[in-house]
Design an enzyme around this catalytic site. Structure first.
Site, PDB file in Angstrom:
ATOM      1  N   ASP A   7       0.872  -1.178   0.000  1.00  0.00           N
ATOM      2  CA  ASP A   7       0.000   0.000   0.000  1.00  0.00           C
ATOM      3  C   ASP A   7       0.910   1.230   0.000  1.00  0.00           C
ATOM      4  O   ASP A   7       2.135   1.118  -0.209  1.00  0.00           O
ATOM      5  CB  ASP A   7      -0.993  -0.034   1.179  1.00  0.00           C
ATOM      6  CG  ASP A   7      -0.335   0.182   2.538  1.00  0.00           C
ATOM      7  OD1 ASP A   7       0.913   0.257   2.606  1.00  0.00           O
ATOM      8  OD2 ASP A   7      -1.073   0.274   3.546  1.00  0.00           O
ATOM      9  N   CYS A  64       3.175  -3.113   4.102  1.00  0.00           N
ATOM     10  CA  CYS A  64       2.292  -2.012   4.494  1.00  0.00           C
ATOM     11  C   CYS A  64       2.994  -1.299   5.653  1.00  0.00           C
ATOM     12  O   CYS A  64       4.202  -1.486   5.844  1.00  0.00           O
ATOM     13  CB  CYS A  64       0.878  -2.495   4.833  1.00  0.00           C
ATOM     14  SG  CYS A  64       0.692  -3.455   6.343  1.00  0.00           S
ATOM     15  N   HIS A  97       9.326 -24.338   8.827  1.00  0.00           N
ATOM     16  CA  HIS A  97       8.278 -25.065   9.547  1.00  0.00           C
ATOM     17  C   HIS A  97       6.874 -24.819   9.005  1.00  0.00           C
ATOM     18  O   HIS A  97       6.023 -25.701   9.115  1.00  0.00           O
ATOM     19  CB  HIS A  97       8.313 -24.691  11.035  1.00  0.00           C
ATOM     20  CG  HIS A  97       9.489 -25.279  11.757  1.00  0.00           C
ATOM     21  ND1 HIS A  97       9.625 -25.222  13.131  1.00  0.00           N
ATOM     22  CD2 HIS A  97      10.585 -25.938  11.304  1.00  0.00           C
ATOM     23  CE1 HIS A  97      10.750 -25.826  13.485  1.00  0.00           C
ATOM     24  NE2 HIS A  97      11.368 -26.261  12.389  1.00  0.00           N
TER      25      HIS A  97
HETATM   26  C1  RB5 Z   1      -1.924   2.776   6.430  1.00  0.00           C
HETATM   27  O1  RB5 Z   1      -1.968   4.011   7.028  1.00  0.00           O
HETATM   28  C2  RB5 Z   1      -1.703   1.681   7.454  1.00  0.00           C
HETATM   29  O2  RB5 Z   1      -2.816   1.563   8.264  1.00  0.00           O
HETATM   30  C3  RB5 Z   1      -1.374   0.383   6.776  1.00  0.00           C
HETATM   31  O3  RB5 Z   1      -0.263   0.535   5.969  1.00  0.00           O
HETATM   32  C4  RB5 Z   1      -1.035  -0.787   7.669  1.00  0.00           C
HETATM   33  O4  RB5 Z   1      -0.093  -0.428   8.636  1.00  0.00           O
HETATM   34  C5  RB5 Z   1      -2.167  -1.538   8.225  1.00  0.00           C
HETATM   35  O5  RB5 Z   1      -1.992  -2.564   8.883  1.00  0.00           O
END
Ligand code: RB5
Length: 145
Positions: A7, A64, A97
């Site tokens: 993301d 993320c 594992h």
């Molecule tokens: C995005 O702001 C953030 O919430 C996402 O990248 C992640 O950390 C969610 O688990």
């Protein structure tokens, strides 16, 4: 071939991994994000995981902010065993594992240097099989109930 997906929060780390793959000559499929513009991590998890489930890619690396949200989403995709790791031992043993096929990383949790070490060990460690196969089979059986 390795799928890469992130993301917006994971974008800088995904780009660093992409540069590392370019340098090492490791083939990858970049599923985005392609900029730091906001994009939801469940959709990005699905894009990377679909490449693994279809057989186009052998593994996926997902990024993320924490690595947690994208791993939660990834583990909802049938056939995926995603591990969110921030230490070397876990990245190694989730291959040995759990036969993990997806590594999730938190760009706001670990630095690029540590992340690349985790990527390296994750990609180069084989599943041990044996008694671990039975347990992995049991994990996958949970998808059918
Ligand atoms: C995005 O702001 C953030 O919430 C996402 O990248 C992640 O950390 C969610 O688990």
């Amino acid at each position: 071939m390795i799928a890469l997906s992130s993301d917006h929060a994971g974008f800088p780390l995904k780009e660093a991994i992409r540069a590392y793959f370019d340098e090492k000559g490791i083939e990858y499929k970049d599923c985005g994000a392609y900029s730091a513009d906001s994009v939801d991590y469940p959709a990005q998890a699905k894009k990377g995981c679909d490449c693994v489930v279809s057989g186009e890619c052998e593994k996926a690396i997902l990024c993320c902010g924490t690595g947690i949200g994208i791993s939660m989403a990834a583990n909802k995709v049938k056939g995926i065993r995603a591990a969110c790791c921030s230490d070397y031992f876990s990245a190694k043993y989730t291959r040995m594992h759990n036969d993990a096929n997806v590594l999730c990383l938190g760009a706001r949790v670990i630095g690029v240097g540590a992340a690349l070490e985790l990527v390296e060990v994750f990609l180069n460690t084989e599943f041990e099989g044996g008694r671990h196969q039975r347990r992995v089979d049991q994990i996958m059986e949970l998808e059918n109930n």
